[in-house]
Enzyme design. Structure first.
Site, PDB file in Angstrom:
ATOM      1  N   GLN A 132      -5.000  -3.580  -2.196  1.00  0.00           N
ATOM      2  CA  GLN A 132      -4.457  -2.501  -3.025  1.00  0.00           C
ATOM      3  C   GLN A 132      -4.341  -2.887  -4.492  1.00  0.00           C
ATOM      4  OE1 GLN A 132      -3.974   0.578  -2.652  1.00  0.00           O
ATOM      5  NE2 GLN A 132      -4.077   0.867  -0.432  1.00  0.00           N
TER       6      GLN A 132
ATOM      7  N   ASN B  84       0.808  -1.215   0.000  1.00  0.00           N
ATOM      8  CA  ASN B  84       0.000   0.000   0.000  1.00  0.00           C
ATOM      9  C   ASN B  84       0.841   1.265   0.000  1.00  0.00           C
ATOM     10  OD1 ASN B  84       0.326  -1.447   2.625  1.00  0.00           O
ATOM     11  ND2 ASN B  84      -0.247   0.545   3.474  1.00  0.00           N
TER      12      ASN B  84
ATOM     13  N   CYS C 209      -3.577   4.745   7.437  1.00  0.00           N
ATOM     14  CA  CYS C 209      -3.867   4.206   8.772  1.00  0.00           C
ATOM     15  C   CYS C 209      -2.941   4.797   9.826  1.00  0.00           C
ATOM     16  CB  CYS C 209      -3.726   2.690   8.760  1.00  0.00           C
ATOM     17  SG  CYS C 209      -4.826   1.888   7.578  1.00  0.00           S
TER      18      CYS C 209
ATOM     19  N   THR D 289     -27.411  -9.255   8.805  1.00  0.00           N
ATOM     20  CA  THR D 289     -28.125  -8.925   7.571  1.00  0.00           C
ATOM     21  C   THR D 289     -27.194  -8.226   6.594  1.00  0.00           C
ATOM     22  OG1 THR D 289     -30.193  -8.698   8.793  1.00  0.00           O
ATOM     23  CG2 THR D 289     -30.094  -7.664   6.616  1.00  0.00           C
TER      24      THR D 289
ATOM     25  N   GLY E 180     -13.673  -2.588  -1.123  1.00  0.00           N
ATOM     26  CA  GLY E 180     -14.421  -1.792  -2.084  1.00  0.00           C
ATOM     27  C   GLY E 180     -13.898  -0.384  -2.253  1.00  0.00           C
TER      28      GLY E 180
END
Length: 379
Positions: free
Chosen positions: A181, A153, A325, A239, A202
């Site tokens: 990545q 990354n 991060c 769900t 995503g």
């Protein structure tokens, strides 16, 4: 003041407008629970099934091998913890990874080390790549799992994952690939890579944050890390997040159909940016492999300055000094340290990551701003 030029696509990509349009009906009208048997539920389940098929097609998998998760971190945790819990009774005691993995791989492995597993880290060379020749003697029959990322990354360097997978399989171990990545930037095929488990995110390829997936090859046994009503083959209860799953499916379709075009576009602009910076800044250093890296990623060390100082002096550019991060942390990158960079070179590193929406005019503006900022700090 105009908006900064966005060159931080490895942190997150903007949502593609076509992805937004695909998910909107599942926020407004098609709100059923996919587990419900009535028309609303059936419509939602059909949408989830279509998305699962698109994600599978993007990576050369079967739809039933895709498990939707809330993010890549969750997928990595499920892969690592799930394999470890399933393998404990088989007498394998070692988990193996590389020294430059994302925290969502390293931290679960450190947790498992506290539970009694042996965790071994493979070193990388100066280009940030694991050498299969070095790994060959370390991947023994005691190893349960090898986890090596497809693309780093921070530097974008691509790993020779297939060579690692062949060594793992020869020793009877499973191969996990964190491809968060890589997916959407380079071709990712689970059979070509030899992956038994593969993670994707995503928001790294134009879908929203909050959705990811784990590929689990048919026959691979995982123990769940959460328990509930049995959704996602019993591996991810709760769900389904239908709008975001639909978005992920649309993003996968777009990535599959435009991969070569996007890669060529980003490579051209990335190399143009590098050339502009190198021509104006003596001793600019490229970090990562010169060719075997992501088409959108340029990690360079600016001499005589800290990366965070340079970005502060060039507010017209939105980029990072490493992984998002660790934003706000001015410590030298662990990835660059593992590659053998000096403290000064690591401190001066900036990651510039482009996207499919980046323009040539933005590259010109970013180069000008970064050069001007560097000169203002070193005059």
């Amino acid at each position: 003041m105009s908006a900064p030029i966005y060159l931080d696509c490895n942190a997150t990509t903007p949502i593609d407008p076509r992805v937004v349009e695909a998910m909107l009906p599942y926020l407004r009208s098609h709100y059923g629970n996919p587990s419900s048997g009535h028309a609303y539920g059936r419509a939602a389940k059909a949408a989830v099934d279509r998305a699962r098929a698109e994600v599978a097609a993007l990576i050369g998998a079967k739809p039933e091998e895709i498990v939707f998760t809330g993010c890549a971190t969750e997928a990595n945790n499920l892969a690592l913890l799930g394999v470890a819990r399933a393998a404990r009774s088989r007498g394998r005691t070692v988990l193996m990874t590389s020294a430059i993995e994302h925290p969502s791989v390293l931290q679960p492995l450190r947790h498992l080390a506290r539970e009694g597993w042996s965790v071994a880290e493979l070193p990388v060379d100066a280009a940030g790549r694991v050498q299969a020749s070095h790994a060959a003697s370390l991947i023994t029959p005691e190893v349960a799992l090898v986890s090596v990322m497809r693309a780093n990354n921070e530097t974008g360097s691509l790993q020779a994952v297939r060579a690692m997978a062949d060594l793992a399989h020869a020793a009877g171990a499973l191969m996990h690939v964190d491809a968060a990545q890589a997916v959407g930037k380079v071709a990712v095929d689970v059979d070509t890579l030899g992956a038994d488990l593969l993670t994707l995110a995503g928001h790294k390829f134009y879908a929203p944050k909050g959705v990811g997936a784990l590929y689990v090859r048919s026959g691979v046994v995982l123990e769940p890390v959460q328990y509930g009503a049995g959704h996602e083959h019993g591996l991810r209860p709760g769900t389904e997040n239908v709008p975001h799953i639909v978005a992920l499916g649309e993003a996968a379709l777009l990535a599959r159909t435009a991969l070569a075009q996007d890669a060529a576009h980003m490579t051209l602009l990335r190399d143009l940016l590098h050339a502009r910076l190198a021509a104006a800044i003596p001793d600019l250093r490229l970090n990562g492999h010169p060719t075997e890296r992501l088409p959108n990623t340029l990690n360079v060390s600016f001499p005589g300055v800290a990366g965070w100082q340079l970005l502060a002096a060039a507010p017209a550019v939105a980029a990072s000094t490493g992984s998002a991060c660790h934003a706000g942390d001015h410590a030298a990158s662990g990835v660059l340290a593992a590659m053998g960079l000096t403290r000064e070179a690591a401190a001066g590193a900036v990651r510039l990551s482009l996207g499919r929406l980046t323009t040539a005019a933005e590259i010109d503006g970013a180069a000008e701003a970064l050069i001007r900022g560097w000169k203002s700090l070193t005059a």
